[in-house]
Design an enzyme around this catalytic site. Structure first.
Site, PDB file in Angstrom:
ATOM      1  N   ALA A 173       0.755  -0.952   0.382  1.00 30.20           N
ATOM      2  CA  ALA A 173       0.243   0.067  -0.207  1.00 30.20           C
ATOM      3  C   ALA A 173       1.259   1.181  -0.172  1.00 30.20           C
ATOM      4  CB  ALA A 173      -1.349   0.156   0.980  1.00 30.20           C
ATOM      5  N   PRO A 174       0.699   1.866  -0.965  1.00 29.67           N
ATOM      6  CA  PRO A 174       1.924   3.464  -1.612  1.00 29.67           C
ATOM      7  C   PRO A 174       1.035   4.835  -0.480  1.00 29.67           C
ATOM      8  CG  PRO A 174       0.443   2.617  -3.238  1.00 29.67           C
ATOM      9  CD  PRO A 174       0.429   1.763  -2.173  1.00 29.67           C
ATOM     10  N   PHE A 177      -3.408   8.083  -0.583  1.00 25.86           N
ATOM     11  CA  PHE A 177      -2.699   7.064   0.114  1.00 25.86           C
ATOM     12  C   PHE A 177      -3.301   6.179  -0.727  1.00 25.86           C
ATOM     13  CE2 PHE A 177      -5.119   3.843   3.459  1.00 25.86           C
ATOM     14  CZ  PHE A 177      -3.803   2.802   3.663  1.00 25.86           C
ATOM     15  N   HIS A 178      -3.542   4.533  -1.628  1.00 28.61           N
ATOM     16  CA  HIS A 178      -3.981   3.673  -1.863  1.00 28.61           C
ATOM     17  C   HIS A 178      -4.232   2.618  -0.919  1.00 28.61           C
ATOM     18  CE1 HIS A 178      -5.215  -0.051  -4.312  1.00 28.61           C
ATOM     19  NE2 HIS A 178      -5.116   0.858  -5.488  1.00 28.61           N
ATOM     20  N   SER A 179      -5.156   1.463  -0.475  1.00 27.21           N
ATOM     21  CA  SER A 179      -5.035   0.744   0.965  1.00 27.21           C
ATOM     22  C   SER A 179      -4.900  -0.225  -0.116  1.00 27.21           C
ATOM     23  CB  SER A 179      -6.717   0.817   1.455  1.00 27.21           C
ATOM     24  OG  SER A 179      -7.030  -0.271   2.169  1.00 27.21           O
TER      25      SER A 179
END
Length: 943
Positions: A775-776, A794-796
């Site tokens: 996750a970045p 943010f990407h979960s």
């Protein structure tokens, strides 16, 4: 005819007058039209579709010669007078330049005649009469100028001043096309005042350079006299004879075939273009394949299309290799028609299969070329071919550099996405038809008795070379983004430093021929460079990357020569490309481990893939047995290749300059201190129909007036995604700062940030992901109207990885809670509103608030904020660009840290909102280009 030799000539004159008449008439036509236009219609001919005087002050060629009377008539009369000298110039040039057993005289004559006809097309059919036909004839004229200039320059005396002058004139002509295209885009797309006048300067320069190139014929004809002699007593019938006034000692030189040293400049150019087409097709194959597992969220079955790379096994069929070597033109032409022409196929699956068939043929052709040239007595032939192969790779990378990391002839491109597919198709097929290979010579007994190269080491090394080039060198920004750390900038950036990558590659192939015996020392440097590239970031990592890139280009001639020594043609190339496929899949597995069988074995192990590919090449290098080459031939080849290297270097530098941003980005509504922020999951820049989507993404971001936007699923710097950078075009054309986010060596699907506000600092995070995909997150600080504002993109993780998402929510809450500044979270959370992990993100610990808690129709995208005044929220449909909508919020930036701590949830009507703080009205109803307000069918406003 007998008495014609004794009769007195009726007319005798030096042939120079024909070339002089041609030059004078053609110059007079253009200059007279320009003078009359300036005198009678200055303000009208400088007027274009966007601006007039004083913003524009110089007319284009088309406006001067075709739009007004009488300058149009003056021009056409004078240019008609040029036709007589023109045709005489062509035929006399053929006589003067005739060389036995040379294709260039007939090439010059035929292209010269066709080119003259196309000139008449754009001269007498003006853009006012028929814009399309005018452009078709004009483009055809420019394209035909390439073989005309090449043929005439090649036939000029070797080492002479006139040959050198012609070469400089031709280079200046084609180099002028670069600013011409750039300025036309500035005028047509960006509507920059004055750009069309500068474009006109370049256009007129092309006219004068074109006339100047043919004017050198004055020197060619100085020793040629034309006599008209009577053949009958009444002198009513005439014949024309030609004789030179040169001495007999000089006469044989006129028709003598010049000594050939290696391949001709023309054939080298053909090979470079063929290699460009190969790399364009090859780099598109995995990109097209990627579309299918992307939509299936796992193995789709279409991945087997990559097995077409194993097509050289068909060369094991008796007679096949001889057929391909005898008719290389046909194989390459059909390959180009399928691989490049596949853009005409609308259905994604059919387009993939058509492209795969094309690259399968291209791989067969490449394999047969290498084997045929490697089995010549001239050992330089195969190494020269290898050099053109690398030059084709560099040319494809330059094309991507010019087109914002998209290759303009890829099958994901079309006329609506900035593609030049038809141009590429025509150039590729024409180049294929000019391909020339020597007859394959069987290995001698001496060759057979010498030590054979290791089959395994050769196959692994050559396969790894092709993989390494496709993974790291097909785009000038790939190595740069491996070293990207965020703001403040501490290393190279794609523009302008992409030019350094391209120039390094040029240097690598030059020294790979010039200093070929130093290959072991260069290999040490290349291996060390790969280690530094992997271990370090910033400028140090980039320097290591350049040593690695230099090495790959340097050892390509060595690898080509080595693999050509195997007698089992089909087997060696099939196994080599099998290793290429295996490494390419490993390269995918390091990031796609959550979706593929055995994925965890290679999870985040770029070191294994990079190290293994390097070791494979090293094995081939140390199995290599060097052979001496003819020094004079090598010097001749290097001198010819230098023309291409200089041109590619100049192109790289010009593109770097042209793409550099000099204007500082400005927000859309500074008077209201407004920041419009958006979040969008862009699905790697491939739309639902497998077309590149950057153009439409750019237009929607612009229409929404987004000052800040987070893009997710945006890391496309991998083989399977075409080694692209989706942010470059959007950032440059919308004048935004950009943070690419964690680079391709960080094994995420990508998170990027684009901002109209300066990015003062950014930190890249890889959040806890013990099971699923990484996750970045980007935590950036912006200067918004003098106030420091934090933005987190943010990407979960995926829905299936519950523990991953819980740990990630805690980590992001810590990041948000660590800052006391105003903040916006632009995110992909994978949670229901008001439930579960939502209450970790929106909590006292994080200090964040939901932009609209009443919106219960969310699952993925969320916008959270704190310490700012929220004024608006909207959801805009995606059209066919991706599978996820755009969510946008409007915020007023506080002054000196003062903000409303009540976080009022009161909604108000749009009529109570100042006009400059509203969302654009174009998204109401059916919207624009399939983008409209949806879910609520309107934006929501708050006070």
């Amino acid at each position: 005819m007998a008495n014609s030799s004794t009769a007195q000539p009726l007319l005798s004159f030096n042939a120079q007058f024909i070339a002089i008449a041609h030059t004078v008439c053609s110059l007079a036509a253009f200059l007279a039209a320009l003078g009359v236009g300036y005198w009678l219609h200055f303000y009208k001919i400088v007027q274009n579709e966007h601006y007039g005087y004083p913003d524009e002050w110089f007319p284009s060629v088309s406006a001067t010669i075709g739009d007004r009377y009488p300058e149009r008539s003056v021009f056409q009369i004078l240019i008609a007078l040029t036709s007589g000298p023109r045709f005489l110039l062509l035929f006399i040039s053929y006589i003067v330049f005739y060389r036995q057993n040379s294709i260039f005289p007939i090439l010059g004559l035929v292209t010269g005649l066709i080119r003259t006809v196309t000139c008449g097309g754009w001269v007498y059919i003006t853009s006012t009469d028929d814009h399309d036909f005018h452009d078709i004839f004009m483009i055809s004229y420019i394209v035909l100028t390439i073989p005309w200039d090449m043929a005439v320059t090649k036939l000029s005396p070797t080492g002479s001043k006139i040959r050198r002058y012609r070469k400089y004139t031709a280079f200046a002509f084609f180099f002028m096309l670069v600013p011409l295209i750039y300025l036309f885009i500035q005028h047509k797309v960006h509507k920059v005042p004055g750009a069309y006048s500068y474009y006109a300067y370049c256009e007129w320069s092309l006219i004068f350079l074109d006339i100047g190139f043919d004017a050198w014929s004055i020197c060619d004809f100085k020793d040629l006299t034309i006599e008209i002699v009577s053949t009958s007593k009444d002198a009513t019938m005439f014949s024309t004879s030609f004789k030179t006034s040169t001495t007999s000692a000089k006469e044989p030189k006129l028709h003598a075939k010049p000594t050939q040293q290696g391949a001709s400049l023309f054939q080298l150019t053909v090979d470079v273009i063929n290699a460009f087409i190969f790399w364009s097709m090859y780099s598109s194959l995995f990109l097209l394949i990627w579309y299918f597992p992307l939509w299936h969220m796992g193995i789709s079955g279409y991945e087997t299309a990559c097995l077409t790379l194993l097509s050289p096994i068909l060369l094991s069929i008796p007679g096949t290799s001889k057929l391909v070597a005898t008719y290389p033109q046909i194989v390459k032409a059909v390959s180009c028609l399928l691989g490049v022409g596949s853009y005409l196929v609308a259905d994604p699956a059919s387009r993939l299969l058509t492209t795969a068939a094309g690259i399968g043929l291209a791989t067969i052709s490449l394999s047969c070329d290498i084997w045929t040239l490697g089995n010549q007595k001239d050992t330089l032939a195969i190494k020269t071919y290898a050099a053109t192969f690398v030059l084709g790779l560099i040319l494809s990378a330059i094309a991507k550099f010019a087109f914002w990391t998209n290759n303009p002839i890829w099958p994901i491109m079309n006329k609506d996405t900035g593609g030049w597919n038809l141009t590429g198709l025509i150039v590729g097929v024409v180049s294929a038809l000019f391909t020339k290979l020597p007859n394959a010579a069987p290995l001698s007994e001496k060759d057979i008795k010498t030590k054979k190269p290791s089959f395994v080491l050769t196959a692994m090394g050559f396969g790894s070379l092709i993989y390494s080039m496709s993974a790291m060198l097909t785009d000038s920004s790939t190595i740069i983004l491996w070293n990207w750390e965020g703001y403040p900038i501490r290393g190279p950036i794609p523009v302008p430093h992409g030019a350094i990558t391209l120039i390094t590659m040029c240097a690598g192939i030059f020294f790979g021929l010039y200093k070929n015996n130093s290959y072991k020392k260069v290999t040490y440097a290349g291996v060390l460079g790969a280690i530094v590239l992997y271990a370090f970031n910033g400028w140090l990592g980039y320097i290591g990357g350049m040593a690695y890139a230099f090495w790959l280009c340097y050892i390509t001639p060595l690898c080509f020569h080595h693999i050509s020594k195997h007698t089992s043609l089909g087997a060696i190339f099939c196994v080599s490309f099998l290793f290429t496929v295996i490494l390419s899949l490993m390269h995918v597995w390091v990031v796609a481990y959550a979706f593929v069988p055995g994925g965890p074995l290679l999870r985040e192990r770029s070191d294994i893939v990079l190290g293994l590919s390097v070791l494979m090449i090293v094995g081939l290098v140390y199995d290599y047995q060097p052979l001496e080459v003819n020094g004079k031939q090598l010097h001749s080849v290097l001198r010819k290749l230098a023309n291409h290297l200089v041109l590619l270097t100049l192109l790289s530098c010009w593109i770097a300059f042209a793409r550099s941003q000099f204007e500082k980005p400005k927000p859309y509504h500074p008077k209201s201190r407004l920041m419009t922020a958006g979040i969008w999951t862009i699905h790697f820049g491939l739309d639902n129909d497998m077309w590149a989507s950057e153009h439409r993404m750019r237009d929607l971001i612009k229409d929404l007036e987004l000052d800040v936007v987070g893009l997710l699923e945006s890391d496309t710097q991998r083989i399977i995604m075409g080694n692209r950078d989706l942010t470059q075009r959007i950032a440059e054309e919308l004048e935004m700062y950009v943070d690419f986010g964690p680079g391709p060596n960080k094994h995420t699907w990508g998170a990027a940030l684009l901002s109209k506000f300066p990015i003062l600092n950014s930190t890249h995070h890889l959040l806890p992901s013990p099971v699923g995909e990484l996750a970045p997150a980007i935590h950036a600080t912006l200067d918004c109207y003098g106030e420091l504002v934090d933005v987190v993109v943010f990407h979960s993780g995926q829905e299936e990885d519950v523990e991953d998402r819980r740990l990630q929510s805690l980590a992001v809450a810590d990041i948000m809670g660590s800052s006391e500044r105003p903040m916006v979270l632009l995110s992909y959370l994978v949670t229901d509103p008001l439930k579960g992990n939502y209450n970790t993100y929106v909590s006292e610990k994080s200090g964040m608030y939901d932009i609209d808690p009443t919106d219960d129709d969310r699952w993925c995208e969320y916008i959270l904020y704190k310490k700012m005044k929220r004024t608006g929220y909207a959801r805009i449909s995606r059209g066919t660009i991706t599978d996820t909508e755009v969510q946008a919020g409007k915020f007023v930036i506080p002054v000196n840290g003062h903000y409303d701590e009540t976080y009022s949830q009161k909604r108000i009507d749009e009529k109570d909102v100042p006009p400059d703080m509203r969302f654009p009205s174009i998204f109401y109803g059916d919207g624009v280009r399939e983008h409209r307000f949806h879910v609520f069918d309107e934006p929501r406003y708050f006070t």
